[in-house]
Design a protein around this motif. Structure first.
Motif, PDB file in Angstrom:
ATOM      1  N   THR A 109      44.818  62.663  38.989  1.00 37.16           N
ATOM      2  CA  THR A 109      43.400  62.951  39.181  1.00 37.16           C
ATOM      3  C   THR A 109      43.053  63.217  40.644  1.00 37.16           C
ATOM      4  O   THR A 109      41.906  63.535  40.953  1.00 37.16           O
ATOM      5  CB  THR A 109      42.536  61.781  38.688  1.00 37.16           C
ATOM      6  OG1 THR A 109      42.786  60.623  39.497  1.00 37.16           O
ATOM      7  CG2 THR A 109      42.830  61.452  37.234  1.00 37.16           C
ATOM      8  N   GLN A 110      44.024  63.046  41.553  1.00 43.84           N
ATOM      9  CA  GLN A 110      43.831  63.216  42.990  1.00 43.84           C
ATOM     10  C   GLN A 110      42.750  62.297  43.537  1.00 43.84           C
ATOM     11  O   GLN A 110      42.073  62.611  44.516  1.00 43.84           O
ATOM     12  CB  GLN A 110      43.501  64.680  43.310  1.00 43.84           C
ATOM     13  CG  GLN A 110      44.561  65.668  42.841  1.00 43.84           C
ATOM     14  CD  GLN A 110      44.345  67.049  43.384  1.00 43.84           C
ATOM     15  OE1 GLN A 110      44.033  67.214  44.566  1.00 43.84           O
ATOM     16  NE2 GLN A 110      44.508  68.057  42.557  1.00 43.84           N
ATOM     17  N   SER A 111      42.596  61.122  42.930  1.00 41.46           N
ATOM     18  CA  SER A 111      41.513  60.215  43.290  1.00 41.46           C
ATOM     19  C   SER A 111      42.044  58.973  43.995  1.00 41.46           C
ATOM     20  O   SER A 111      43.113  58.463  43.658  1.00 41.46           O
ATOM     21  CB  SER A 111      40.757  59.782  42.031  1.00 41.46           C
ATOM     22  OG  SER A 111      40.187  60.893  41.366  1.00 41.46           O
ATOM     23  N   ILE A 112      41.275  58.485  44.974  1.00 44.46           N
ATOM     24  CA  ILE A 112      41.581  57.211  45.609  1.00 44.46           C
ATOM     25  C   ILE A 112      41.154  56.095  44.664  1.00 44.46           C
ATOM     26  O   ILE A 112      39.967  55.915  44.391  1.00 44.46           O
ATOM     27  CB  ILE A 112      40.857  57.066  46.954  1.00 44.46           C
ATOM     28  CG1 ILE A 112      41.334  58.141  47.937  1.00 44.46           C
ATOM     29  CG2 ILE A 112      41.099  55.678  47.548  1.00 44.46           C
ATOM     30  CD1 ILE A 112      40.604  58.107  49.277  1.00 44.46           C
ATOM     31  N   LEU A 113      42.121  55.363  44.148  1.00 43.01           N
ATOM     32  CA  LEU A 113      41.812  54.247  43.260  1.00 43.01           C
ATOM     33  C   LEU A 113      41.372  53.015  44.051  1.00 43.01           C
ATOM     34  O   LEU A 113      40.385  52.369  43.716  1.00 43.01           O
ATOM     35  CB  LEU A 113      43.031  53.890  42.410  1.00 43.01           C
ATOM     36  CG  LEU A 113      43.549  54.964  41.451  1.00 43.01           C
ATOM     37  CD1 LEU A 113      44.794  54.451  40.732  1.00 43.01           C
ATOM     38  CD2 LEU A 113      42.476  55.367  40.467  1.00 43.01           C
TER      39      LEU A 113
END
Length: 428
Positions: free
Chosen positions: A413-417
């Motif tokens: 998702t290319q997201s910072i978790l």
């Protein structure tokens, strides 16, 4: 009456570690690694990728505020959980309150509609919650409502459709029983990691919004528990603590020493679609590094640590075994990021219910990170034999014996978790 919207954003992150070598054709630094099966609907131009830049910008703005308010302390939080909870809340906000929430999160409402934003989170949550072998990532939401509170059908339907929210009717007059109901649900959804989170609730509470995240992953290249031993960790120039330091010297890793900034950057892969960046500032340079931490800098490091074979090198790595947590009152932090109206008398939540004039009283976030040597799976491949031959024979030494930053990313998702700062690994 007041609407106590408590955003209990819960994260449990035991990082179990397991051993394998990259498979042939494995691109270790790409957010969309070709070695991992692409999740349905997460290709370029998908709704979830359209919200990535705003989420990343919000994550770093939030980190900078936390760092300025808590200098010299550990920081750990899930920016994606906070973003998801606030956008879910915006479904019930109206007029300027709704606009302020979405703009405060960094969304340009002249380029994206609120429907685009909610569809992006819908796809993102669906992707994160897909089963993926040994990687466990589970994000969810729950609404705890006082009995008799009539929600507007549109708000109820949209929270369930976009955010997979569960609904629980609660008797807040029995504050002990209501807290127990919430605690039992959170404990179940976080695999027992978070227990007894809520200690007391006001009897005039009308609604509690809970957002939780559970994350458990295995390192591709674990540390051997037999090699862990006590070592010094230098909290600052005058404070040294003893920590169990993990050690390995027989693995290749993606890492670099930045030629423009005073830091080293290590990329550690998990099994599945998640990677972590550990950023080690030079002694005394933490503040300079924090000021330079931007979305563009993260993109630069990611590009370098996936395309340049020179940075895939044998490394003698010393890394602390630790557990830290972060607890934050977001109602004290968010106004500094443009959410001035959210906790005021002017806030408009008439999209939730027409029967009462609701107000959001408090907002909480809690996150936990555990790092140890645990490994349960082994695999091997020879796809990087050419890289091994071209790498220097003598391993570099990278010792995380002073404060460092951590950023955990979902590649699909290319997201910072999650992100944070480890200042003193002995303080949980």
């Amino acid at each position: 009456m007041h609407l106590a919207v408590r955003l209990l954003l819960l994260l449990a992150t035991p990082l179990a570690l397991s051993q394998s070598q990259p498979h042939p054709g494995h691109s270790e630094g790409n957010f969309t690694d070709s070695s991992h099966q692409e999740m349905p609907g997460t290709g370029w131009g998908s709704p979830s990728l359209r919200i990535v830049s705003s989420n990343t910008d919000f994550a770093l703005r939030l980190y900078h505020v936390m760092a300025s308010e808590s200098p010299g302390k550990n920081i750990f939080f899930s920016p994606l959980s906070i973003s998801a909870a606030l956008t879910m809340l915006s479904l019930g906000a109206r007029a300027h309150t709704q606009t302020q929430i979405l703009q405060g999160l960094g969304f340009n409402l002249t380029e994206m509609t609120d429907s685009d934003i909610h569809q992006g989170f819908q796809q993102l949550l669906h992707t994160l919650n897909l089963a993926s072998g040994t990687l466990e990532t589970h994000m969810g939401n729950a609404l705890f409502l006082t009995r008799g509170l009539q929600l507007l059908p549109k708000f109820l339907n949209h929270t369930m459709a976009f955010y997979e929210s569960q609904l629980f009717h609660t008797n807040f007059c029995d504050s002990v029983g209501a807290a127990q109901l919430i605690n039992d649900h959170v404990k179940k959804e976080t695999q027992g990691k978070i227990a007894n989170l809520v200690t007391e609730l006001s009897k005039d509470t009308m609604m509690v919004l809970v957002n939780y995240v559970y994350f458990k992953a295995l390192w591709e290249k674990p540390f051997s528990p037999s090699k862990t031993s006590p070592e010094d960790f230098h909290v600052d120039a005058s404070t040294t603590v003893q920590v169990p330091m993990m050690w390995q010297d027989d693995h290749y890793h993606w890492y670099l020493h930045d030629r423009y900034l005073p830091c080293s950057v290590l990329r550690m892969n998990y099994e599945g679609d998640v990677v972590a960046f550990f950023i080690l500032p030079n002694p005394g340079k933490m503040r300079q590094m924090e000021e330079a931490l931007t979305p563009e800098m993260l993109t630069r490091w990611n590009n370098l640590l996936q395309k340049r074979a020179f940075f895939y090198r044998k490394l003698e790595l010393h890394f602390p075994k630790f557990s830290i947590s972060g607890s934050y009152e977001l109602d004290q932090i968010l106004p500094r990021l443009g959410f001035a109206e959210l906790f005021s008398e002017q806030a408009n939540f008439s999209g939730i219910t027409k029967t009462l004039n609701l107000k959001m009283s408090k907002s909480f976030h809690k996150a936990i990170l555990d790092v140890d040597e645990v490994g349960t799976k082994a695999a091997a491949a020879t796809g990087f034999s050419v890289v091994f031959k071209s790498a220097p024979k003598n391993p570099r030494v990278l010792r995380f014996s002073r404060p460092f930053l951590v950023v955990i990313l979902s590649t699909s998702t290319q997201s910072i978790l999650f992100m944070g700062k480890v200042v003193d690994p002995t303080k949980s």
